[in-house]
Design a protein around this motif. Structure first.
Motif, short mmCIF file in Angstrom:
data_model
loop_
_atom_site.label_atom_id
_atom_site.label_comp_id
_atom_site.label_asym_id
_atom_site.label_seq_id
_atom_site.Cartn_x
_atom_site.Cartn_y
_atom_site.Cartn_z
N PHE A 26 1.01 -1.06 -0.21
CA PHE A 26 0.33 0.27 0.07
C PHE A 26 0.82 1.45 0.11
O PHE A 26 0.52 2.47 -0.50
CB PHE A 26 -0.88 -0.23 1.08
N TYR A 27 1.67 1.24 0.99
CA TYR A 27 2.88 2.20 0.65
C TYR A 27 3.23 2.68 -0.53
O TYR A 27 3.72 3.88 -1.25
CB TYR A 27 3.84 2.15 2.11
N ASP A 28 4.32 1.68 -1.41
CA ASP A 28 4.17 1.63 -2.88
C ASP A 28 3.18 2.90 -3.29
O ASP A 28 3.17 3.55 -4.37
CB ASP A 28 4.64 0.44 -3.24
N GLU A 29 1.84 2.22 -3.35
CA GLU A 29 0.61 2.09 -4.88
C GLU A 29 0.69 3.43 -4.12
O GLU A 29 -0.26 4.54 -5.05
CB GLU A 29 -0.33 1.62 -3.97
N LEU B 66 -5.21 10.12 -4.34
CA LEU B 66 -5.01 9.09 -3.36
C LEU B 66 -6.74 8.72 -4.12
O LEU B 66 -7.38 9.97 -5.04
CB LEU B 66 -6.06 8.26 -2.27
N THR B 67 -6.67 7.53 -5.15
CA THR B 67 -8.15 6.90 -5.21
C THR B 67 -9.07 6.75 -4.85
O THR B 67 -8.57 6.86 -2.65
CB THR B 67 -7.76 5.47 -6.16
N PRO B 68 -9.86 6.97 -4.79
CA PRO B 68 -11.08 6.82 -3.72
C PRO B 68 -11.09 6.03 -2.41
O PRO B 68 -10.99 5.00 -1.67
CB PRO B 68 -12.42 6.46 -4.43
N GLU B 69 -10.77 4.12 -3.17
CA GLU B 69 -10.32 3.02 -2.54
C GLU B 69 -9.14 3.30 -1.45
O GLU B 69 -9.51 2.68 -0.23
CB GLU B 69 -10.28 2.07 -4.08
N GLN B 70 -8.62 4.18 -2.08
CA GLN B 70 -6.62 4.59 -1.22
C GLN B 70 -7.13 5.23 -0.03
O GLN B 70 -7.12 4.98 1.31
CB GLN B 70 -5.54 5.09 -1.54
N ASP B 71 -7.53 6.18 -0.42
CA ASP B 71 -8.67 7.22 0.15
C ASP B 71 -9.34 6.11 1.86
O ASP B 71 -9.42 6.56 2.23
CB ASP B 71 -8.69 8.15 0.27
N ALA B 72 -10.59 5.38 1.54
CA ALA B 72 -11.21 4.84 1.70
C ALA B 72 -10.74 3.77 3.16
O ALA B 72 -10.40 3.89 4.27
CB ALA B 72 -12.01 4.00 1.32
N GLN B 73 -9.47 2.91 2.85
CA GLN B 73 -8.41 2.54 3.43
C GLN B 73 -7.46 3.54 4.56
O GLN B 73 -7.77 2.73 5.55
CB GLN B 73 -7.81 1.13 2.00
N PHE B 74 -7.38 4.08 3.78
CA PHE B 74 -6.39 4.91 5.07
C PHE B 74 -7.16 5.78 6.02
O PHE B 74 -6.51 5.19 7.49
CB PHE B 74 -5.56 6.35 4.14
N PHE C 182 5.88 10.44 13.17
CA PHE C 182 4.42 9.79 12.82
C PHE C 182 4.65 9.33 10.52
O PHE C 182 4.41 8.73 10.75
CB PHE C 182 3.29 11.51 12.69
N THR C 183 5.34 10.65 10.38
CA THR C 183 5.62 10.11 9.10
C THR C 183 7.06 8.63 9.23
O THR C 183 6.01 7.88 8.29
CB THR C 183 6.64 11.52 8.28
N LEU C 184 7.36 8.16 9.73
CA LEU C 184 8.43 7.23 9.84
C LEU C 184 7.21 6.29 10.01
O LEU C 184 7.23 4.77 9.62
CB LEU C 184 8.84 7.29 10.90
N PHE C 185 6.21 6.01 11.12
CA PHE C 185 5.52 5.04 12.03
C PHE C 185 4.77 4.72 10.41
O PHE C 185 4.15 3.46 10.15
CB PHE C 185 4.74 5.71 13.09
N LEU C 186 4.10 5.97 10.17
CA LEU C 186 3.17 5.91 8.86
C LEU C 186 3.40 5.09 7.82
O LEU C 186 3.05 3.93 7.16
CB LEU C 186 1.96 6.81 8.72
N ALA C 187 4.80 5.49 6.96
CA ALA C 187 5.26 4.74 6.21
C ALA C 187 5.70 2.98 6.09
O ALA C 187 5.46 2.60 6.23
CB ALA C 187 6.67 5.25 6.25
N GLN C 188 6.04 2.37 7.73
CA GLN C 188 6.61 1.95 8.19
C GLN C 188 5.48 0.63 8.27
O GLN C 188 5.08 0.22 8.32
CB GLN C 188 6.99 1.23 9.61
N TYR C 189 4.16 0.95 8.97
CA TYR C 189 2.92 0.44 9.68
C TYR C 189 1.98 -0.39 7.62
O TYR C 189 1.76 -0.60 7.18
CB TYR C 189 2.02 1.58 9.75
N TRP C 190 2.08 0.98 6.57
CA TRP C 190 1.50 0.32 5.55
C TRP C 190 2.66 -0.15 4.31
O TRP C 190 2.75 0.15 3.41
CB TRP C 190 1.02 1.84 4.97
N GLY C 191 3.27 -0.83 5.11
CA GLY C 191 4.72 -1.68 3.86
C GLY C 191 6.17 -0.35 3.72
O GLY C 191 6.41 -1.54 3.02
N GLY C 192 6.27 0.47 4.26
CA GLY C 192 7.45 0.75 3.51
C GLY C 192 8.57 0.42 4.85
O GLY C 192 8.45 -0.49 5.90
N PRO C 193 9.96 1.05 4.52
CA PRO C 193 11.17 0.80 5.25
C PRO C 193 10.80 1.37 7.06
O PRO C 193 9.81 1.72 7.52
CB PRO C 193 11.91 2.16 5.31
N GLY C 194 11.45 -0.05 7.62
CA GLY C 194 11.55 -0.26 9.07
C GLY C 194 12.13 0.59 9.96
O GLY C 194 12.28 0.38 11.43
#
Length: 125
Positions: free
Chosen positions: A4-7, A100-108, A47-59
């Motif tokens: 999701f992070y990449d998307e 974001l797409t509507p689907e991405q927005d809804a998921q976030f 907060f940026t690093l937390f959200l990035a990690q949560y959604w599949g970005g760097p740890g």
């Protein structure tokens, strides 16, 4: 495999959401007192690093801060339902500021609305 992070556009998109969020927090009479640091920059970075990690970005968040332990980290601050409403308003502004797409927005949005309710630790005053 794409995350999701990449998307959604990776760190650039998450940083834009968080920057807009903290622009609102900076002038918010309910939320601003919960941030003891004069400069909101370090909070925004965490907060940026937390959200990035949560959604599949760097740890990076866990590498530098350990397990998120969100409720424990926020326990010193009285988070009532009104604070959650203010928090969500600024996060909504952040989401609305990116493409974001509507689907991405809804998921976030689904995640952050649940997170905001989870963080409430004080009854309505």
């Amino acid at each position: 495999m794409s995350t999701f992070y990449d998307e959604i556009g990776g760190m650039e998109t998450i940083a834009a959401i968080v920057d807009r969020f903290y622009a609102g927090v900076a002038d918010d009479e309910v939320l601003r007192p919960m941030y003891p640091e004069e400069d909101l920059g370090p909070a925004a970075e965490r907060f940026t690093l937390f959200l990035a990690q949560y959604w599949g970005g760097p740890g990076t968040y866990s590498e530098t801060r350990g397990h998120p332990r969100l409720r424990m980290r926020h326990a010193p601050f009285p988070v009532d339902p009104n604070a959650a409403v203010h928090w969500l308003k600024h996060f909504r502004d952040g989401l609305d500021s990116v493409d974001l797409t509507p689907e991405q927005d809804a998921q976030f949005w689904d995640y952050v609305t649940h997170a905001a309710q989870f963080m409430v630790n004080t009854p309505e005053s």
